[in-house]
Design a protein around this motif. Sequence first.
Motif, short mmCIF file in Angstrom:
data_model
loop_
_atom_site.label_atom_id
_atom_site.label_comp_id
_atom_site.label_asym_id
_atom_site.label_seq_id
_atom_site.Cartn_x
_atom_site.Cartn_y
_atom_site.Cartn_z
N THR A 154 -5.18 8.16 3.94
CA THR A 154 -4.51 8.05 2.64
C THR A 154 -3.00 8.18 2.79
OG1 THR A 154 -4.71 10.41 2.18
CG2 THR A 154 -6.49 8.99 1.39
N GLN A 155 -2.54 8.94 3.77
CA GLN A 155 -1.11 9.16 3.91
C GLN A 155 -0.35 7.92 4.37
OE1 GLN A 155 -3.41 10.35 6.05
NE2 GLN A 155 -2.54 11.05 7.97
N TYR A 156 -1.08 6.89 4.81
CA TYR A 156 -0.44 5.66 5.29
C TYR A 156 -0.62 4.49 4.33
CZ TYR A 156 -0.24 8.37 9.55
OH TYR A 156 -0.01 9.36 10.46
N ARG A 157 -1.11 4.75 3.12
CA ARG A 157 -1.31 3.65 2.17
C ARG A 157 0.04 3.17 1.65
NH1 ARG A 157 -2.70 8.38 -0.59
NH2 ARG A 157 -1.83 8.62 -2.69
N SER A 158 0.04 1.94 1.19
CA SER A 158 1.23 1.33 0.63
C SER A 158 1.36 1.74 -0.83
CB SER A 158 1.12 -0.19 0.76
OG SER A 158 2.23 -0.83 0.17
N GLY A 159 2.51 2.26 -1.21
CA GLY A 159 2.69 2.69 -2.59
C GLY A 159 4.12 2.62 -3.06
N VAL A 184 5.74 -8.03 -6.89
CA VAL A 184 4.38 -8.10 -6.35
C VAL A 184 3.82 -9.50 -6.56
CG1 VAL A 184 2.00 -7.29 -6.66
CG2 VAL A 184 3.87 -5.64 -6.57
N LYS A 185 4.01 -10.05 -7.73
CA LYS A 185 3.50 -11.39 -8.03
C LYS A 185 4.12 -12.43 -7.08
CE LYS A 185 2.81 -14.63 -11.79
NZ LYS A 185 3.67 -15.69 -12.17
N THR A 186 5.43 -12.35 -6.90
CA THR A 186 6.13 -13.29 -6.01
C THR A 186 5.62 -13.19 -4.58
OG1 THR A 186 8.11 -13.27 -7.38
CG2 THR A 186 8.39 -13.91 -5.07
N TYR A 187 5.50 -11.95 -4.08
CA TYR A 187 5.04 -11.77 -2.70
C TYR A 187 3.57 -12.12 -2.54
CZ TYR A 187 9.45 -10.31 -0.88
OH TYR A 187 10.75 -10.32 -0.46
N ASP A 235 2.97 -4.10 6.05
CA ASP A 235 1.88 -4.98 5.62
C ASP A 235 1.26 -4.41 4.34
OD1 ASP A 235 -0.33 -6.54 5.18
OD2 ASP A 235 -1.18 -6.28 7.18
N PRO A 236 1.64 -4.95 3.17
CA PRO A 236 1.11 -4.42 1.92
C PRO A 236 -0.34 -4.81 1.68
CG PRO A 236 2.46 -6.32 1.46
CD PRO A 236 2.57 -6.06 2.95
N THR A 237 -0.93 -5.62 2.55
CA THR A 237 -2.32 -6.04 2.36
C THR A 237 -3.30 -5.08 3.02
OG1 THR A 237 -2.41 -7.47 4.32
CG2 THR A 237 -1.61 -8.46 2.26
N GLY A 256 -4.42 -11.59 2.74
CA GLY A 256 -5.20 -10.94 1.69
C GLY A 256 -4.37 -10.50 0.50
N ARG A 257 -5.04 -9.80 -0.41
CA ARG A 257 -4.41 -9.28 -1.62
C ARG A 257 -3.52 -8.09 -1.29
NH1 ARG A 257 -4.10 -12.08 -5.57
NH2 ARG A 257 -3.75 -10.28 -6.87
N ILE A 258 -2.44 -7.95 -2.01
CA ILE A 258 -1.57 -6.79 -1.88
C ILE A 258 -2.33 -5.56 -2.37
CG2 ILE A 258 0.50 -5.69 -2.84
CD1 ILE A 258 1.86 -8.42 -2.71
N GLN A 259 -2.33 -4.53 -1.55
CA GLN A 259 -3.04 -3.28 -1.85
C GLN A 259 -2.11 -2.16 -2.31
OE1 GLN A 259 -6.47 -3.07 -1.65
NE2 GLN A 259 -6.32 -5.26 -1.25
#
Length: 105
Positions: free
Chosen positions: A63-68, A84-87, A50-52, A97-100
């Motif tokens: 912090t160790q579980y953030r999407s990057g 990112v724009k497409t997804y 879940d990139p949101t 929500g917004r991709i984080q």
Amino acid sequence: VGYQMGCTPNPSYREVCTKKTNHNEVTRIVFDPRLCPLTKILKIFFETHDPTQKLGQGNDRGTQYRSGIYYYDEGHKPVIEASVKTYQEALSKKNFGRIQTEILP
């Protein structure tokens, strides 16, 4: 598999779990773009987590579980940004929500 983007050199798992090192759990992917294009890797990336969510995945927080996405080739950046724009467009249509996901070299 390891940690990246933090302030402590060679941190241990216990150090990362203190949330004081700002590291992220990462997997380095080495690929041959002729056999597996970056777009395919990004499809798997965006469709398997879940990139949101900011600073977490599911019940895991920190912090160790953030999407990057941490790229090493400047030529990858526009491909990543287009993905990112497409997804984001697809997620927005479904009221997510917004991709984080942080995107850094």
